[in-house]
Enzyme design. Structure first.
Site, PDB file in Angstrom:
ATOM      1  N   GLU A 142       5.056  -4.968   6.883  1.00 20.18           N
ATOM      2  CA  GLU A 142       4.326  -3.909   7.599  1.00 20.18           C
ATOM      3  C   GLU A 142       4.846  -3.706   9.012  1.00 20.18           C
ATOM      4  O   GLU A 142       4.831  -2.600   9.551  1.00 20.18           O
ATOM      5  CB  GLU A 142       2.823  -4.239   7.656  1.00 20.18           C
ATOM      6  CG  GLU A 142       2.109  -4.234   6.309  1.00 20.18           C
ATOM      7  CD  GLU A 142       2.100  -5.581   5.601  1.00 20.18           C
ATOM      8  OE1 GLU A 142       2.983  -6.418   5.885  1.00 20.18           O
ATOM      9  OE2 GLU A 142       1.224  -5.792   4.757  1.00 20.18           O
ATOM     10  N   GLY A 155       0.608  -5.139   0.919  1.00 28.98           N
ATOM     11  CA  GLY A 155      -0.626  -5.269   0.130  1.00 28.98           C
ATOM     12  C   GLY A 155      -0.366  -5.924  -1.226  1.00 28.98           C
ATOM     13  O   GLY A 155      -1.262  -6.547  -1.798  1.00 28.98           O
ATOM     14  N   GLU A 210      -0.408  -9.505  -0.555  1.00 31.47           N
ATOM     15  CA  GLU A 210      -1.816  -9.850  -0.294  1.00 31.47           C
ATOM     16  C   GLU A 210      -2.621  -9.896  -1.589  1.00 31.47           C
ATOM     17  O   GLU A 210      -3.516 -10.729  -1.745  1.00 31.47           O
ATOM     18  CB  GLU A 210      -2.398  -8.855   0.715  1.00 31.47           C
ATOM     19  CG  GLU A 210      -1.766  -9.051   2.094  1.00 31.47           C
ATOM     20  CD  GLU A 210      -2.065  -7.932   3.091  1.00 31.47           C
ATOM     21  OE1 GLU A 210      -2.252  -8.241   4.272  1.00 31.47           O
ATOM     22  OE2 GLU A 210      -2.109  -6.754   2.698  1.00 31.47           O
ATOM     23  N   ALA A 220       0.861  -1.186   0.000  1.00 34.51           N
ATOM     24  CA  ALA A 220       0.000   0.000   0.000  1.00 34.51           C
ATOM     25  C   ALA A 220       0.895   1.231   0.000  1.00 34.51           C
ATOM     26  O   ALA A 220       2.049   1.177   0.431  1.00 34.51           O
ATOM     27  CB  ALA A 220      -0.890  -0.017   1.232  1.00 34.51           C
TER      28      ALA A 220
HETATM   29  N1  DAK Z   1       4.601   3.218  -0.742  1.00 34.34           N
HETATM   30  C1  DAK Z   1       4.997   4.384  -1.297  1.00 34.34           C
HETATM   31  N2  DAK Z   1       6.124   4.529  -1.996  1.00 34.34           N
HETATM   32  C2  DAK Z   1       6.902   3.447  -2.140  1.00 34.34           C
HETATM   33  C3  DAK Z   1       6.575   2.199  -1.588  1.00 34.34           C
HETATM   34  C4  DAK Z   1       5.347   2.102  -0.858  1.00 34.34           C
HETATM   35  N3  DAK Z   1       4.908   0.974  -0.344  1.00 34.34           N
HETATM   36  N4  DAK Z   1       7.544   1.329  -1.889  1.00 34.34           N
HETATM   37  C5  DAK Z   1       8.450   2.012  -2.614  1.00 34.34           C
HETATM   38  N5  DAK Z   1       8.060   3.283  -2.765  1.00 34.34           N
HETATM   39  C6  DAK Z   1       8.759   4.353  -3.483  1.00 34.34           C
HETATM   40  C7  DAK Z   1       9.966   4.835  -2.686  1.00 34.34           C
HETATM   41  O1  DAK Z   1       9.581   5.768  -1.711  1.00 34.34           O
HETATM   42  C8  DAK Z   1      10.800   5.447  -3.782  1.00 34.34           C
HETATM   43  O2  DAK Z   1      10.264   6.692  -4.095  1.00 34.34           O
HETATM   44  P1  DAK Z   1      11.204   8.032  -4.236  1.00 34.34           P
HETATM   45  O3  DAK Z   1      11.967   8.095  -2.958  1.00 34.34           O
HETATM   46  O4  DAK Z   1      12.088   7.725  -5.426  1.00 34.34           O
HETATM   47  O5  DAK Z   1      10.234   9.154  -4.460  1.00 34.34           O
HETATM   48  C9  DAK Z   1      10.539   4.538  -4.960  1.00 34.34           C
HETATM   49  O6  DAK Z   1       9.311   3.850  -4.682  1.00 34.34           O
HETATM   50  C10 DAK Z   1      11.624   3.478  -5.159  1.00 34.34           C
HETATM   51  O7  DAK Z   1      11.811   2.812  -3.930  1.00 34.34           O
HETATM   52  P2  DAK Z   1      13.240   2.678  -3.204  1.00 34.34           P
HETATM   53  O8  DAK Z   1      14.140   3.809  -3.560  1.00 34.34           O
HETATM   54  O9  DAK Z   1      12.975   2.440  -1.766  1.00 34.34           O
HETATM   55  O10 DAK Z   1      13.787   1.355  -3.896  1.00 34.34           O
HETATM   56  P3  DAK Z   1      14.775   0.247  -3.280  1.00 34.34           P
HETATM   57  O11 DAK Z   1      15.092  -0.665  -4.418  1.00 34.34           O
HETATM   58  O12 DAK Z   1      15.899   0.898  -2.538  1.00 34.34           O
HETATM   59  O13 DAK Z   1      13.892  -0.537  -2.218  1.00 34.34           O
HETATM   60  C11 DAK Z   1      11.906  -1.690  -1.417  1.00 34.34           C
HETATM   61  C12 DAK Z   1      12.796  -1.271  -2.640  1.00 34.34           C
HETATM   62  C13 DAK Z   1      10.663  -2.358  -1.985  1.00 34.34           C
HETATM   63  C14 DAK Z   1      12.696  -2.687  -0.572  1.00 34.34           C
HETATM   64  C15 DAK Z   1      11.590  -0.425  -0.583  1.00 34.34           C
HETATM   65  O14 DAK Z   1      11.077   0.579  -1.462  1.00 34.34           O
HETATM   66  C16 DAK Z   1      10.556  -0.691   0.478  1.00 34.34           C
HETATM   67  O15 DAK Z   1      10.899  -1.235   1.538  1.00 34.34           O
HETATM   68  N6  DAK Z   1       9.310  -0.287   0.235  1.00 34.34           N
HETATM   69  C17 DAK Z   1       8.259  -0.388   1.199  1.00 34.34           C
HETATM   70  C18 DAK Z   1       7.775  -1.800   1.336  1.00 34.34           C
HETATM   71  C19 DAK Z   1       6.694  -1.928   2.395  1.00 34.34           C
HETATM   72  O16 DAK Z   1       6.950  -1.585   3.571  1.00 34.34           O
HETATM   73  N7  DAK Z   1       5.516  -2.389   2.002  1.00 34.34           N
HETATM   74  C20 DAK Z   1       4.402  -2.494   2.902  1.00 34.34           C
HETATM   75  C21 DAK Z   1       3.619  -1.207   2.854  1.00 34.34           C
HETATM   76  S1  DAK Z   1       2.307  -1.208   4.039  1.00 34.34           S
HETATM   77  C22 DAK Z   1      -5.166  -1.861   4.762  1.00 34.34           C
HETATM   78  C23 DAK Z   1      -4.738  -3.127   4.575  1.00 34.34           C
HETATM   79  C24 DAK Z   1      -3.461  -3.364   4.172  1.00 34.34           C
HETATM   80  C25 DAK Z   1      -2.591  -2.351   3.975  1.00 34.34           C
HETATM   81  C26 DAK Z   1      -3.040  -1.077   4.134  1.00 34.34           C
HETATM   82  C27 DAK Z   1      -4.336  -0.808   4.536  1.00 34.34           C
HETATM   83  N8  DAK Z   1      -6.530  -1.600   5.205  1.00 34.34           N
HETATM   84  C28 DAK Z   1      -7.362  -2.755   5.498  1.00 34.34           C
HETATM   85  C29 DAK Z   1      -7.086  -0.317   5.097  1.00 34.34           C
HETATM   86  C30 DAK Z   1      -1.259  -2.654   3.528  1.00 34.34           C
HETATM   87  C31 DAK Z   1      -0.213  -2.004   3.983  1.00 34.34           C
HETATM   88  C32 DAK Z   1       1.084  -2.105   3.311  1.00 34.34           C
HETATM   89  O17 DAK Z   1       1.232  -2.741   2.291  1.00 34.34           O
END
Ligand code: DAK
Length: 259
Positions: free
Chosen positions: A133, A110, A113, A67
Protein backbone atom coordinates in the site's frame (compact mmCIF):
# COMPACT_ATOMS: atom_id res chain seq x y z
CA UNK A 1 -25.08 -20.67 -2.93
CA UNK A 2 -24.87 -18.36 -5.95
CA UNK A 3 -22.47 -15.45 -6.02
CA UNK A 4 -20.91 -13.29 -8.74
CA UNK A 5 -17.32 -12.99 -7.58
CA UNK A 6 -16.79 -16.15 -5.56
CA UNK A 7 -17.52 -19.85 -6.01
CA UNK A 8 -18.68 -21.82 -3.01
CA UNK A 9 -18.59 -25.58 -2.62
CA UNK A 10 -20.25 -26.58 0.63
CA UNK A 11 -18.78 -30.12 0.58
CA UNK A 12 -15.43 -30.09 -1.18
CA UNK A 13 -14.55 -32.96 1.16
CA UNK A 14 -16.22 -34.44 4.22
CA UNK A 15 -17.31 -31.62 6.56
CA UNK A 16 -15.16 -29.19 4.56
CA UNK A 17 -16.33 -26.21 2.51
CA UNK A 18 -14.42 -24.18 -0.06
CA UNK A 19 -14.70 -20.50 -0.96
CA UNK A 20 -12.83 -19.62 -4.15
CA UNK A 21 -12.26 -15.98 -5.07
CA UNK A 22 -13.22 -15.69 -8.72
CA UNK A 23 -12.15 -12.41 -10.34
CA UNK A 24 -9.19 -13.87 -12.20
CA UNK A 25 -8.66 -11.04 -14.73
CA UNK A 26 -8.26 -8.55 -11.89
CA UNK A 27 -6.07 -10.93 -9.87
CA UNK A 28 -8.95 -11.30 -7.43
CA UNK A 29 -8.76 -7.62 -6.46
CA UNK A 30 -11.13 -7.21 -3.55
CA UNK A 31 -13.94 -4.93 -4.62
CA UNK A 32 -16.79 -4.11 -2.25
CA UNK A 33 -19.07 -6.70 -3.81
CA UNK A 34 -16.52 -9.51 -3.50
CA UNK A 35 -15.85 -8.65 0.13
CA UNK A 36 -19.57 -8.64 0.86
CA UNK A 37 -19.89 -12.05 -0.77
CA UNK A 38 -17.07 -13.48 1.35
CA UNK A 39 -18.86 -12.17 4.42
CA UNK A 40 -22.20 -13.70 3.39
CA UNK A 41 -20.67 -17.05 2.43
CA UNK A 42 -18.76 -17.32 5.70
CA UNK A 43 -21.86 -16.53 7.69
CA UNK A 44 -23.88 -19.20 5.87
CA UNK A 45 -21.11 -21.82 6.17
CA UNK A 46 -20.62 -21.04 9.85
CA UNK A 47 -24.32 -21.75 10.39
CA UNK A 48 -24.27 -24.94 8.27
CA UNK A 49 -24.02 -27.91 10.65
CA UNK A 50 -22.48 -30.16 8.02
CA UNK A 51 -19.47 -27.87 7.68
CA UNK A 52 -16.66 -28.08 10.23
CA UNK A 53 -13.76 -26.43 8.39
CA UNK A 54 -13.67 -23.73 5.69
CA UNK A 55 -10.97 -23.23 3.06
CA UNK A 56 -10.48 -19.91 1.24
CA UNK A 57 -8.46 -19.91 -1.96
CA UNK A 58 -7.85 -17.96 -5.17
CA UNK A 59 -6.24 -19.29 -8.34
CA UNK A 60 -2.74 -20.22 -9.40
CA UNK A 61 -1.74 -16.63 -10.28
CA UNK A 62 -3.31 -14.81 -7.37
CA UNK A 63 -4.91 -15.41 -4.03
CA UNK A 64 -5.83 -11.70 -4.05
CA UNK A 65 -3.79 -8.68 -5.20
CA UNK A 66 -5.37 -6.39 -2.62
CA UNK A 67 -8.33 -4.07 -2.39
CA UNK A 68 -9.59 -2.87 -5.76
CA UNK A 69 -7.43 0.18 -6.43
CA UNK A 70 -9.62 1.28 -9.36
CA UNK A 71 -12.71 1.26 -7.14
CA UNK A 72 -10.90 3.19 -4.38
CA UNK A 73 -8.90 5.68 -6.41
CA UNK A 74 -11.48 8.47 -6.68
CA UNK A 75 -12.75 8.22 -3.11
CA UNK A 76 -12.31 10.82 -0.37
CA UNK A 77 -11.73 10.20 3.33
CA UNK A 78 -15.39 10.54 4.21
CA UNK A 79 -16.43 8.17 1.40
CA UNK A 80 -13.96 5.62 2.76
CA UNK A 81 -15.24 6.15 6.30
CA UNK A 82 -18.84 5.73 5.18
CA UNK A 83 -18.17 2.68 3.02
CA UNK A 84 -15.88 1.19 5.69
CA UNK A 85 -15.33 -1.67 3.30
CA UNK A 86 -13.27 -3.91 5.51
CA UNK A 87 -15.74 -3.78 8.38
CA UNK A 88 -17.56 -6.50 6.42
CA UNK A 89 -14.61 -8.63 7.42
CA UNK A 90 -15.60 -8.53 11.06
CA UNK A 91 -17.54 -11.62 9.96
CA UNK A 92 -14.25 -13.39 9.30
CA UNK A 93 -13.17 -12.61 12.84
CA UNK A 94 -16.52 -13.84 14.12
CA UNK A 95 -16.42 -17.13 12.20
CA UNK A 96 -16.33 -19.90 14.79
CA UNK A 97 -15.11 -22.66 12.51
CA UNK A 98 -11.45 -22.98 11.53
CA UNK A 99 -10.54 -21.24 8.26
CA UNK A 100 -7.54 -22.34 6.19
CA UNK A 101 -6.12 -20.12 3.45
CA UNK A 102 -4.74 -21.97 0.41
CA UNK A 103 -2.46 -19.44 -1.27
CA UNK A 104 -0.83 -19.47 -4.67
CA UNK A 105 0.62 -16.41 -6.42
CA UNK A 106 0.00 -12.91 -5.08
CA UNK A 107 -1.38 -12.29 -1.61
CA UNK A 108 -0.99 -8.52 -1.36
CA UNK A 109 -2.44 -5.66 0.66
CA UNK A 110 -5.98 -6.61 1.63
CA UNK A 111 -5.20 -10.07 0.19
CA UNK A 112 -2.36 -10.57 2.65
CA UNK A 113 -4.64 -9.22 5.37
CA UNK A 114 -7.30 -11.73 4.37
CA UNK A 115 -4.68 -14.49 4.71
CA UNK A 116 -3.84 -13.24 8.20
CA UNK A 117 -7.51 -13.38 9.21
CA UNK A 118 -7.40 -17.12 8.49
CA UNK A 119 -6.32 -19.62 11.13
CA UNK A 120 -3.79 -21.64 9.12
CA UNK A 121 -2.12 -21.01 5.77
CA UNK A 122 -0.97 -23.54 3.18
CA UNK A 123 1.02 -21.90 0.38
CA UNK A 124 2.37 -23.05 -2.94
CA UNK A 125 6.01 -22.40 -3.75
CA UNK A 126 4.87 -19.54 -6.05
CA UNK A 127 3.09 -17.62 -3.29
CA UNK A 128 4.21 -14.07 -2.59
CA UNK A 129 3.07 -12.00 0.36
CA UNK A 130 3.24 -8.25 0.70
CA UNK A 131 1.75 -5.04 2.02
CA UNK A 132 2.51 -2.73 -0.95
CA UNK A 133 0.00 0.00 0.00
CA UNK A 134 2.89 2.38 0.78
CA UNK A 135 3.76 2.41 -2.93
CA UNK A 136 0.38 3.87 -3.82
CA UNK A 137 0.47 6.57 -1.16
CA UNK A 138 -1.43 4.84 1.63
CA UNK A 139 -0.77 2.16 4.24
CA UNK A 140 -2.36 -1.12 5.36
CA UNK A 141 -5.84 -0.56 6.74
CA UNK A 142 -7.33 -3.98 7.39
CA UNK A 143 -5.00 -5.32 10.05
CA UNK A 144 -1.62 -5.32 8.27
CA UNK A 145 0.11 -3.09 10.78
CA UNK A 146 -1.26 -5.12 13.69
CA UNK A 147 -1.47 -8.76 12.61
CA UNK A 148 1.74 -8.79 10.56
CA UNK A 149 4.10 -7.87 13.45
CA UNK A 150 2.33 -10.42 15.63
CA UNK A 151 2.90 -13.06 12.96
CA UNK A 152 6.43 -12.26 11.71
CA UNK A 153 7.90 -9.91 14.33
CA UNK A 154 8.56 -6.19 14.21
CA UNK A 155 11.63 -6.10 11.97
CA UNK A 156 10.19 -7.96 9.01
CA UNK A 157 6.75 -6.35 9.42
CA UNK A 158 8.34 -2.88 9.34
CA UNK A 159 10.38 -3.82 6.28
CA UNK A 160 7.33 -5.12 4.42
CA UNK A 161 5.05 -2.22 5.39
CA UNK A 162 7.64 0.52 4.77
CA UNK A 163 9.22 -0.77 1.56
CA UNK A 164 6.15 -2.45 0.10
CA UNK A 165 8.39 -5.30 -1.12
CA UNK A 166 6.97 -8.82 -1.34
CA UNK A 167 8.34 -11.87 0.46
CA UNK A 168 8.52 -15.39 -0.94
CA UNK A 169 6.71 -18.41 0.44
CA UNK A 170 10.06 -19.62 1.81
CA UNK A 171 10.63 -16.40 3.76
CA UNK A 172 7.00 -16.39 4.93
CA UNK A 173 7.45 -19.92 6.27
CA UNK A 174 10.68 -19.03 8.09
CA UNK A 175 8.97 -15.98 9.60
CA UNK A 176 5.92 -17.90 10.82
CA UNK A 177 3.35 -16.29 8.53
CA UNK A 178 2.34 -19.62 6.96
CA UNK A 179 2.15 -23.26 8.01
CA UNK A 180 3.63 -25.07 5.04
CA UNK A 181 4.74 -24.87 1.41
CA UNK A 182 3.59 -27.43 -1.13
CA UNK A 183 4.03 -27.83 -4.89
CA UNK A 184 1.51 -25.69 -6.74
CA UNK A 185 -0.31 -28.67 -8.25
CA UNK A 186 -0.81 -30.16 -4.79
CA UNK A 187 -2.08 -27.01 -3.12
CA UNK A 188 -5.71 -28.02 -2.88
CA UNK A 189 -5.03 -31.68 -2.03
CA UNK A 190 -2.66 -30.74 0.78
CA UNK A 191 -4.99 -28.08 2.12
CA UNK A 192 -7.89 -30.52 2.11
CA UNK A 193 -5.68 -33.02 3.96
CA UNK A 194 -5.06 -30.46 6.68
CA UNK A 195 -8.77 -29.61 6.77
CA UNK A 196 -9.68 -33.29 7.11
CA UNK A 197 -7.32 -33.71 10.06
CA UNK A 198 -9.24 -30.90 11.75
CA UNK A 199 -12.69 -31.97 10.57
CA UNK A 200 -12.48 -35.43 12.07
CA UNK A 201 -12.40 -33.85 15.55
CA UNK A 202 -15.35 -32.67 17.60
CA UNK A 203 -16.74 -29.47 16.04
CA UNK A 204 -17.44 -28.04 19.48
CA UNK A 205 -13.89 -28.71 20.63
CA UNK A 206 -12.59 -27.21 17.38
CA UNK A 207 -14.57 -24.04 17.92
CA UNK A 208 -13.60 -23.62 21.55
CA UNK A 209 -9.96 -24.39 20.86
CA UNK A 210 -9.88 -21.82 18.04
CA UNK A 211 -11.58 -19.24 20.26
CA UNK A 212 -9.05 -19.89 23.03
CA UNK A 213 -5.99 -19.55 20.78
CA UNK A 214 -7.36 -16.28 19.35
CA UNK A 215 -7.99 -15.03 22.90
CA UNK A 216 -4.23 -15.15 23.49
CA UNK A 217 -3.84 -12.18 21.11
CA UNK A 218 -6.34 -10.05 22.95
CA UNK A 219 -5.75 -10.74 26.64
CA UNK A 220 -3.18 -10.97 29.43
CA UNK A 221 -1.74 -14.42 30.12
CA UNK A 222 -3.82 -14.90 33.26
CA UNK A 223 -7.06 -13.83 31.56
CA UNK A 224 -6.27 -16.12 28.64
CA UNK A 225 -5.50 -19.06 30.92
CA UNK A 226 -8.73 -18.57 32.82
CA UNK A 227 -10.70 -18.34 29.54
CA UNK A 228 -9.01 -21.51 28.29
CA UNK A 229 -9.78 -23.41 31.51
CA UNK A 230 -13.47 -22.49 31.34
CA UNK A 231 -13.71 -23.64 27.73
CA UNK A 232 -11.94 -26.88 28.70
CA UNK A 233 -14.42 -27.53 31.53
CA UNK A 234 -17.33 -26.59 29.26
CA UNK A 235 -16.39 -29.36 26.83
CA UNK A 236 -17.12 -31.90 29.58
CA UNK A 237 -20.79 -30.98 29.06
CA UNK A 238 -20.65 -32.42 25.53
CA UNK A 239 -21.48 -35.88 24.22
CA UNK A 240 -18.38 -35.57 22.08
CA UNK A 241 -16.14 -35.56 25.17
CA UNK A 242 -17.81 -38.76 26.44
CA UNK A 243 -17.50 -40.32 22.99
CA UNK A 244 -13.89 -39.20 22.45
CA UNK A 245 -12.64 -40.54 25.76
CA UNK A 246 -14.69 -43.77 25.51
CA UNK A 247 -13.32 -44.37 22.01
CA UNK A 248 -9.77 -43.93 23.28
CA UNK A 249 -10.35 -46.47 26.05
CA UNK A 250 -12.11 -48.91 23.68
CA UNK A 251 -9.28 -48.49 21.13
CA UNK A 252 -11.66 -47.44 18.32
CA UNK A 253 -12.27 -44.38 16.13
CA UNK A 254 -14.49 -41.75 17.76
CA UNK A 255 -17.64 -40.59 16.01
CA UNK A 256 -18.26 -37.00 16.87
CA UNK A 257 -21.66 -35.41 16.45
CA UNK A 258 -21.11 -31.83 17.55
CA UNK A 259 -23.34 -32.34 20.60
N1 DAK B 1 -6.86 -3.48 -7.83
C1 DAK B 1 -7.40 -3.39 -9.07
N2 DAK B 1 -6.90 -4.01 -10.14
C2 DAK B 1 -5.81 -4.76 -9.96
C3 DAK B 1 -5.18 -4.90 -8.71
C4 DAK B 1 -5.76 -4.22 -7.60
N3 DAK B 1 -5.29 -4.32 -6.37
N4 DAK B 1 -4.11 -5.70 -8.86
C5 DAK B 1 -4.08 -6.05 -10.16
N5 DAK B 1 -5.10 -5.49 -10.82
C6 DAK B 1 -5.42 -5.61 -12.24
C7 DAK B 1 -4.45 -4.80 -13.08
O1 DAK B 1 -4.84 -3.45 -13.14
C8 DAK B 1 -4.58 -5.50 -14.41
O2 DAK B 1 -5.76 -5.07 -15.01
P1 DAK B 1 -5.82 -4.59 -16.58
O3 DAK B 1 -4.77 -3.54 -16.69
O4 DAK B 1 -5.46 -5.85 -17.36
O5 DAK B 1 -7.22 -4.12 -16.79
C9 DAK B 1 -4.77 -6.94 -14.03
O6 DAK B 1 -5.22 -6.95 -12.66
C10 DAK B 1 -3.47 -7.76 -14.08
O7 DAK B 1 -2.49 -7.07 -13.34
P2 DAK B 1 -1.06 -6.65 -13.93
O8 DAK B 1 -1.12 -6.46 -15.41
O9 DAK B 1 -0.56 -5.52 -13.11
O10 DAK B 1 -0.23 -7.97 -13.63
P3 DAK B 1 1.34 -8.11 -13.31
O11 DAK B 1 1.61 -9.58 -13.29
O12 DAK B 1 2.14 -7.24 -14.24
O13 DAK B 1 1.51 -7.52 -11.85
C11 DAK B 1 0.94 -7.25 -9.50
C12 DAK B 1 0.91 -8.16 -10.78
C13 DAK B 1 0.13 -7.96 -8.43
C14 DAK B 1 2.40 -7.11 -9.05
C15 DAK B 1 0.37 -5.86 -9.87
O14 DAK B 1 -0.89 -6.04 -10.51
C16 DAK B 1 0.16 -4.99 -8.65
O15 DAK B 1 1.12 -4.40 -8.15
N6 DAK B 1 -1.09 -4.88 -8.20
C17 DAK B 1 -1.44 -4.01 -7.12
C18 DAK B 1 -1.01 -4.58 -5.80
C19 DAK B 1 -1.33 -3.64 -4.65
O16 DAK B 1 -0.85 -2.48 -4.65
N7 DAK B 1 -2.13 -4.10 -3.70
C20 DAK B 1 -2.56 -3.29 -2.60
C21 DAK B 1 -3.84 -2.59 -2.97
S1 DAK B 1 -4.36 -1.46 -1.72
C22 DAK B 1 -9.34 -0.49 3.85
C23 DAK B 1 -8.43 -1.34 4.37
C24 DAK B 1 -7.51 -1.92 3.56
C25 DAK B 1 -7.46 -1.65 2.24
C26 DAK B 1 -8.41 -0.82 1.72
C27 DAK B 1 -9.36 -0.22 2.52
N8 DAK B 1 -10.33 0.15 4.71
C28 DAK B 1 -10.23 -0.12 6.14
C29 DAK B 1 -11.46 0.77 4.17
C30 DAK B 1 -6.48 -2.31 1.42
C31 DAK B 1 -5.85 -1.69 0.45
C32 DAK B 1 -5.09 -2.43 -0.56
O17 DAK B 1 -5.05 -3.64 -0.57
Amino acid sequence: MNFTYILVNEQVAEHTALIQLNRPKELNALNLELMGEIRDALKALDENEKVRVIIITGNERAFAAGADIKQMSGKGAIDMLKIDQFSTWDQIKKTKKPIIAAVSGFALGGGCELVMHCDCVVASETAQFGQPEIKIGVMPGAGGTQRLPRAVGKALAMEMVLTGEFISAERALQAGLINKIVPVELLMDETIKMAQKMARNSPLALQMAKESVLKSFESSLSEGLSFERKNFYMLFATEDQKEGMAAFIDKREATFKGK
